[in-house]
Design a protein around this motif. Structure first.
Motif, PDB file in Angstrom:
ATOM      1  N   MET A 137       0.858  -1.178   0.000  1.00 57.48           N
ATOM      2  CA  MET A 137       0.000   0.000   0.000  1.00 57.48           C
ATOM      3  C   MET A 137       0.892   1.225   0.000  1.00 57.48           C
ATOM      4  SD  MET A 137      -3.067  -1.435   0.282  1.00 57.48           S
ATOM      5  CE  MET A 137      -4.097  -0.020   0.643  1.00 57.48           C
ATOM      6  N   VAL A 180      -7.631  -4.851   2.008  1.00 60.27           N
ATOM      7  CA  VAL A 180      -7.465  -3.540   1.377  1.00 60.27           C
ATOM      8  C   VAL A 180      -8.603  -2.612   1.813  1.00 60.27           C
ATOM      9  CG1 VAL A 180      -7.397  -2.277  -0.803  1.00 60.27           C
ATOM     10  CG2 VAL A 180      -6.117  -4.410  -0.555  1.00 60.27           C
ATOM     11  N   HIS A 191      -7.748  -1.281   5.193  1.00 55.58           N
ATOM     12  CA  HIS A 191      -6.734  -0.224   5.106  1.00 55.58           C
ATOM     13  C   HIS A 191      -7.360   1.087   4.629  1.00 55.58           C
ATOM     14  CE1 HIS A 191      -3.352  -2.647   6.171  1.00 55.58           C
ATOM     15  NE2 HIS A 191      -3.413  -3.420   5.098  1.00 55.58           N
ATOM     16  N   ARG A 192      -8.205   1.009   3.642  1.00 54.02           N
ATOM     17  CA  ARG A 192      -8.829   2.216   3.090  1.00 54.02           C
ATOM     18  C   ARG A 192      -9.737   2.900   4.106  1.00 54.02           C
ATOM     19  NH1 ARG A 192     -10.596   1.506  -3.060  1.00 54.02           N
ATOM     20  NH2 ARG A 192      -8.527   1.742  -3.924  1.00 54.02           N
ATOM     21  N   CYS A 226      -0.792   2.155   8.339  1.00 53.15           N
ATOM     22  CA  CYS A 226      -1.547   2.631   7.173  1.00 53.15           C
ATOM     23  C   CYS A 226      -2.491   3.765   7.568  1.00 53.15           C
ATOM     24  CB  CYS A 226      -2.337   1.496   6.538  1.00 53.15           C
ATOM     25  SG  CYS A 226      -1.338   0.411   5.510  1.00 53.15           S
ATOM     26  N   LYS A 252      -3.691   4.268   1.249  1.00 57.18           N
ATOM     27  CA  LYS A 252      -4.950   3.712   0.746  1.00 57.18           C
ATOM     28  C   LYS A 252      -4.856   3.198  -0.675  1.00 57.18           C
ATOM     29  CE  LYS A 252      -7.491   6.618   3.853  1.00 57.18           C
ATOM     30  NZ  LYS A 252      -8.660   7.406   4.105  1.00 57.18           N
ATOM     31  N   LEU A 301      -3.516   0.566  -3.311  1.00 53.14           N
ATOM     32  CA  LEU A 301      -2.929  -0.765  -3.503  1.00 53.14           C
ATOM     33  C   LEU A 301      -2.049  -0.708  -4.752  1.00 53.14           C
ATOM     34  CD1 LEU A 301      -2.799  -3.822  -2.786  1.00 53.14           C
ATOM     35  CD2 LEU A 301      -4.720  -4.122  -4.360  1.00 53.14           C
ATOM     36  N   ASP A 339      -3.579   2.861  -8.368  1.00 54.23           N
ATOM     37  CA  ASP A 339      -4.292   2.035  -7.416  1.00 54.23           C
ATOM     38  C   ASP A 339      -4.863   0.845  -8.188  1.00 54.23           C
ATOM     39  OD1 ASP A 339      -5.865   0.861  -5.479  1.00 54.23           O
ATOM     40  OD2 ASP A 339      -6.884   2.709  -4.911  1.00 54.23           O
TER      41      ASP A 339
END
Length: 99
Positions: free
Chosen positions: A13, A33, A36-37, A45, A51, A53, A93
């Protein structure tokens, strides 16, 4: 498709092109993911707002993924950048492309 019972993913990330980098491992790429976002994936993170990938590599077993993640975490930053740029030179991303 990305939530298989066996296997694993190593993901990287980032916050921007050649920015801060996080290396992690998961058996469920989509969920991890998303975490994380949303700022729930890892303190690192969340703190640095990673955010994007930028790299995801699939392994046949979670053990293989964990072993690669451990090696990758010991790599120099420039080596990690080179790895990302082999498949993602503009640091786009990749989340939507994989899902």
């Amino acid at each position: 498709m990305y939530r298989e019972a066996h296997g694993g993913w190593v993901c990287m990330m980032a916050d921007r092109y050649r920015g801060m980098i996080y290396v992690g491992v998961t058996a469920d790429l989509a969920s991890r993911v998303t975490q994380h976002r949303e700022g729930r994936g890892s303190d690192f993170c969340a703190k640095y707002e990673l955010k994007r990938l930028v790299l995801a590599e699939r392994f046949a077993t979670i053990e293989e993924a964990i072993a690669f993640e451990k090696r990758l975490k010991r790599w120099r930053r420039e080596w990690k950048i080179e790895l990302v740029e082999k498949s993602n030179p503009s640091w786009d991303d990749r989340f939507d492309q994989l899902m």
